[in-house]
Design a protein around this motif. Structure first.
Motif, PDB file in Angstrom:
ATOM      1  N   GLY A  68       0.823  -1.212   0.000  1.00  0.00           N
ATOM      2  CA  GLY A  68       0.000   0.000   0.000  1.00  0.00           C
ATOM      3  C   GLY A  68       0.849   1.251   0.000  1.00  0.00           C
ATOM      4  N   MET A  69       1.888   1.260   0.844  1.00  0.00           N
ATOM      5  CA  MET A  69       2.737   2.442   0.910  1.00  0.00           C
ATOM      6  C   MET A  69       3.592   2.568  -0.334  1.00  0.00           C
ATOM      7  SD  MET A  69       3.640   2.723   4.918  1.00  0.00           S
ATOM      8  CE  MET A  69       4.219   4.378   4.659  1.00  0.00           C
ATOM      9  N   GLY A  70       3.959   1.425  -0.895  1.00  0.00           N
ATOM     10  CA  GLY A  70       4.730   1.447  -2.134  1.00  0.00           C
ATOM     11  C   GLY A  70       3.930   2.050  -3.277  1.00  0.00           C
ATOM     12  N   LEU A  71       2.629   1.750  -3.310  1.00  0.00           N
ATOM     13  CA  LEU A  71       1.792   2.257  -4.399  1.00  0.00           C
ATOM     14  C   LEU A  71       1.635   3.771  -4.359  1.00  0.00           C
ATOM     15  CD1 LEU A  71      -1.044  -0.396  -4.737  1.00  0.00           C
ATOM     16  CD2 LEU A  71       0.839   0.063  -6.295  1.00  0.00           C
ATOM     17  N   VAL A  72       1.750   4.372  -3.159  1.00  0.00           N
ATOM     18  CA  VAL A  72       1.714   5.838  -3.114  1.00  0.00           C
ATOM     19  C   VAL A  72       3.137   6.385  -3.063  1.00  0.00           C
ATOM     20  CG1 VAL A  72      -0.584   6.040  -2.127  1.00  0.00           C
ATOM     21  CG2 VAL A  72       1.376   5.871  -0.600  1.00  0.00           C
ATOM     22  N   ASN A  73       4.107   5.510  -3.380  1.00  0.00           N
ATOM     23  CA  ASN A  73       5.513   5.914  -3.471  1.00  0.00           C
ATOM     24  C   ASN A  73       6.048   6.533  -2.191  1.00  0.00           C
ATOM     25  OD1 ASN A  73       5.724   5.128  -6.267  1.00  0.00           O
ATOM     26  ND2 ASN A  73       4.406   6.886  -6.681  1.00  0.00           N
ATOM     27  N   ALA A  74       5.573   6.013  -1.042  1.00  0.00           N
ATOM     28  CA  ALA A  74       6.160   6.443   0.226  1.00  0.00           C
ATOM     29  C   ALA A  74       7.574   5.887   0.299  1.00  0.00           C
ATOM     30  CB  ALA A  74       5.329   5.926   1.387  1.00  0.00           C
ATOM     31  N   SER A  75       8.473   6.620   0.915  1.00  0.00           N
ATOM     32  CA  SER A  75       9.872   6.191   0.930  1.00  0.00           C
ATOM     33  C   SER A  75      10.023   4.944   1.802  1.00  0.00           C
ATOM     34  CB  SER A  75      10.754   7.306   1.480  1.00  0.00           C
ATOM     35  OG  SER A  75      10.592   7.398   2.872  1.00  0.00           O
ATOM     36  N   THR A  76      11.086   4.192   1.546  1.00  0.00           N
ATOM     37  CA  THR A  76      11.302   2.969   2.323  1.00  0.00           C
ATOM     38  C   THR A  76      11.524   3.289   3.800  1.00  0.00           C
ATOM     39  OG1 THR A  76      13.559   3.078   1.480  1.00  0.00           O
ATOM     40  CG2 THR A  76      12.135   1.428   0.521  1.00  0.00           C
ATOM     41  N   THR A  77      12.066   4.480   4.084  1.00  0.00           N
ATOM     42  CA  THR A  77      12.245   4.881   5.481  1.00  0.00           C
ATOM     43  C   THR A  77      10.884   5.006   6.161  1.00  0.00           C
ATOM     44  OG1 THR A  77      14.000   6.249   4.604  1.00  0.00           O
ATOM     45  CG2 THR A  77      13.525   6.474   6.930  1.00  0.00           C
TER      46      THR A  77
END
Lengths: 336, 365
Positions: free
Chosen positions: A285-294
């Motif tokens: 989910g966070m990857g799909l909104v391009n949230a940083s890995t941190t």
């Protein structure tokens, strides 16, 4: 102590799974609100690729944690297995033999840890911290710093292909999870894991070999690391000393979030699977909104702490509550 | 013994009599976890920068994603500024995303997430040549155009590689920096991120062949290559060890803009300034202090904004079928120039920038 343990086990059995399910639903709602792309079956199935290697390793770690030990060398074990896999592929060994040899390599590396911990009585954290470095170093020595990139199609398929829409790697993960759930709950071997983890002293008197059971769990973990290696090379198209390095933290996070008692004796495969699903949903989910890995790491850390802390605090609160009621009853009894 | 049994029995009774309170406690636990997680995730969504949350309204432009080796490094941020400028001019939406540290498996996970967002163009600086191949091939099969910049993958897994400098020109520039530092030459060692970092390794091979073949560089003698993973601490410590173990080493040469300033820092910190030099690629913001204090004379780089612009622009042209990369084809990037496509679909930007004490403060990356 023993009643506190019993209490924790009790809470762990039902409350944890329920908490995890609610968290998965919540995380899914958040993810689908944040990105219209999340709620597509093919997208979700495809996203499991990022978690499946860590998930398989977490399953492998489960029996070890249940007997009250830890193996943080599993990722290096996997790395060494990818090197063996690469060498055998280079030598054009038939794929079924490569599969067997890779699993056997995992078994041997796991057994080495198991013998030192079980029969040698050495602390597992120290032993596997040592082999974490040693197995990776050996993988670089044997496989060279370049690693391997050529694997036969059949081996490649394990990590890369799908049956219909479902990745083969996901099916393998499910198979291991179901097998473990059955063995842990329904067989004498499985029950002996919990018995060893709960009270080594009592088990020793009952005739079960504690050392043998512990060593066996490390062997199981090792074989599963070998399976992880088979999935890894298909997924990333390469193998070598740096394979899966750094993912041990995800593996341990899954185990802790899965409610396995880190002191041994308690924990269910179903909760562990739910924890892995939760980690995947958050990551996806966070990857799909391009949230940083941190940011992803921070959120996963927070979820882990909250999922441990909240039930603990509430458990303590309600225990005090019960004690108060009891105290009141006693006062009434005496005053009568 | 029977006492203990009784106690156990009593415990068991306790558990069952408490059953209803335990169930209630579970719901409380779940409720509280929910209460804790909702504001966290809610808050997070609101704190994400606007362009990260894509709305369903489409502008008609392409969806362009840029995945660097890691997002926080000023060099990659500068390249992203260049790419964003091209995307804006062309009416495309632009998203910059990727791992926050150079971790090859995290980069693959980032690419998987980009792939789920139905990209038209992917701009990538690959941490590892091979690791990204499966996901890139999947992307290309679904119609996405893949352009690598800065660091390449296998030729079959992308449409075009925008190379900042030909390996030969890069190697020559690094050696020129070394000779500017200390014209008398001497023994050299090399640093690369890893044996699978293509550009670093190719540049080192080119430096070695220049030292062997070109009389201008024969005062430089090649030595060992060290692998330091684009890591500041590892580069620093490795340099300290090199200076202790090999006192006659005069130069550390590298195409890693992380390793060069880190090694120069180690040289200055251990009192070797003016005796040993780290030469090669460095951000102007990183090497300014060494040029100012005189411990080095020259570093080099190229303009990452130009490189990012070139990658984004060519990606757009390929996707809109206005340009099809093939050996000898001409690639015209307005405002930047005309480039020839080389073997394996590579275009060289080939605009080295040399930084000296007098010009270094002109640059903003």
């Amino acid at each position: 102590m023993s009643s506190a343990r019993a209490h924790k086990v009790y809470l762990g059995r039902r409350g944890w799974s329920l908490t995890l399910i609610v968290l998965i639903v919540l995380a899914s709602i958040c993810a689908s609100l944040a990105s219209p792309l999340f709620l597509h079956p093919s997208q979700i199935l495809n996203s499991t690729g990022a978690m499946v290697v860590s998930g398989v390793l977490a399953l492998g770690l489960a029996p070890i944690v249940i007997v009250g030990e830890i193996d943080i060398s599993l990722t290096s074990n996997l790395a060494f297995c990818t090197v063996v896999l690469g060498l055998l592929s280079q030598a054009h060994v038939p794929p079924p033999l490569i599969v067997l040899a890779t699993l056997a390599t995992g078994l041997v590396l796991g057994a080495f840890n198991g013998v030192l911990v079980g029969y040698g009585g050495l602390p597992s954290l120290a032993v596997t911290l040592g082999t974490l470095g040693a197995y990776q170093g050996a993988a670089f020595l044997v496989g060279g710093t370049n690693g391997f990139t050529d694997f036969p199609g059949a081996i490649y398929a394990i990590g890369a292909d799908t049956i219909g829409p479902v990745p083969i790697s996901l099916l393998l993960f499910a198979a291991v999870a179901i097998a473990f759930a059955v063995v842990f709950r329904l067989t004498t071997i499985g029950r002996s894991f919990y018995a060893v983890g709960r009270a080594s002293e009592a088990v020793r008197h009952s005739g079960i070999s504690v050392a043998g059971v512990k060593a066996a769990t490390f062997c199981i973990g090792g074989v599963v690391a070998g399976l992880g290696a088979l999935i890894f090379v298909g997924q990333y198209g390469s193998g070598g000393g740096d394979s899966a390095s750094g993912t041990i933290l995800t593996v341990v996070t899954a185990v802790a979030l899965g409610g396995l008692d880190i002191y041994g004796g308690a924990g269910r495969v179903s909760s562990l699977v739910l924890a892995i699903v939760l980690l995947d949903v958050i990551q996806n989910g966070m990857g799909l909104v391009n949230a940083s890995t941190t940011t992803q790491t921070i959120v996963i850390g927070l979820v882990l702490i909250m999922s441990l802390l909240v039930p603990e605090l509430l458990g303590r609160w309600s225990r005090e509550h019960v004690d108060q009621q009891r105290g009141l009853l006693q006062v009434l009894r005496f005053s009568r | 013994m029977s006492d203990q049994k009784n106690k156990e029995q009593a415990n068991a009774d306790d558990e069952s009599s408490r059953d209803h309170s335990v169930t209630r406690r579970h719901f409380l636990a779940v409720g509280a976890s929910v209460a804790a997680v909702v504001p966290i995730s809610h808050g997070l969504l609101h704190h994400l920068p606007k362009p990260f949350i894509r709305t369903s309204t489409s502008t008609g432009g392409l969806r362009m994603f840029m995945v660097p080796k890691w997002t926080t490094y000023p060099y990659f941020k500068a390249a992203a500024r260049g790419a964003k400028k091209a995307a804006e001019q062309l009416g495309d939406t632009f998203t910059y995303t990727g791992p926050t540290s150079p971790n090859a498996e995290q980069q693959v996970a980032s690419l998987e997430n980009v792939l789920a967002q139905e990209p038209d163009v992917i701009l990538l600086s690959a941490i590892e040549e091979q690791n990204v191949v499966p996901v890139l091939k999947k992307a290309m099969a679904r119609g996405a155009v893949v352009v690598t910049y800065d660091a390449d993958t296998l030729a079959g897994a992308r449409n075009l590689f925008c190379n900042q400098l030909s390996y030969e020109l890069a190697a020559q520039s690094y050696l020129d920096c070394a000779l500017a530092d200390h014209p008398a030459g001497g023994d050299c060692v090399f640093m690369a991120a890893s044996p699978t970092t293509v550009n670093h390794m190719q540049q080192i091979a080119a430096m070695k062949s220049l030292m062997a073949s070109n009389p201008k560089y024969e005062v430089l003698k090649p030595g060992k290559t060290y692998f330091v993973n684009d890591d500041v601490t590892l580069s620093y410590n490795t340099m300290v060890n090199i200076m202790q173990a090999q006192p006659n080493v005069k130069f550390m040469l590298s195409g890693s803009a992380v390793s060069v300033p880190a090694a120069q820092q180690a040289i200055v910190a251990t009192g070797h300034a003016g005796k040993v030099w780290a030469a090669g690629c460095s951000l102007p913001s990183d090497c300014k202090k060494f040029l100012d204090d005189g411990s080095a004379k020259e570093f080099m780089m190229w303009d990452p904004l130009q490189l990012g612009y070139m990658a984004a622009y060519s990606g757009h042209l390929i996707k809109t079928k206005k340009f099809s990369p093939a050996l000898g084809e001409a690639l015209d990037i307005p405002g930047l120039g005309n480039f020839k496509v080389l073997a394996d679909n590579v275009v060289d930007l080939n605009r080295p920038l040399f930084f000296t004490k007098s010009n270094v403060s002109q640059y903003s990356f």
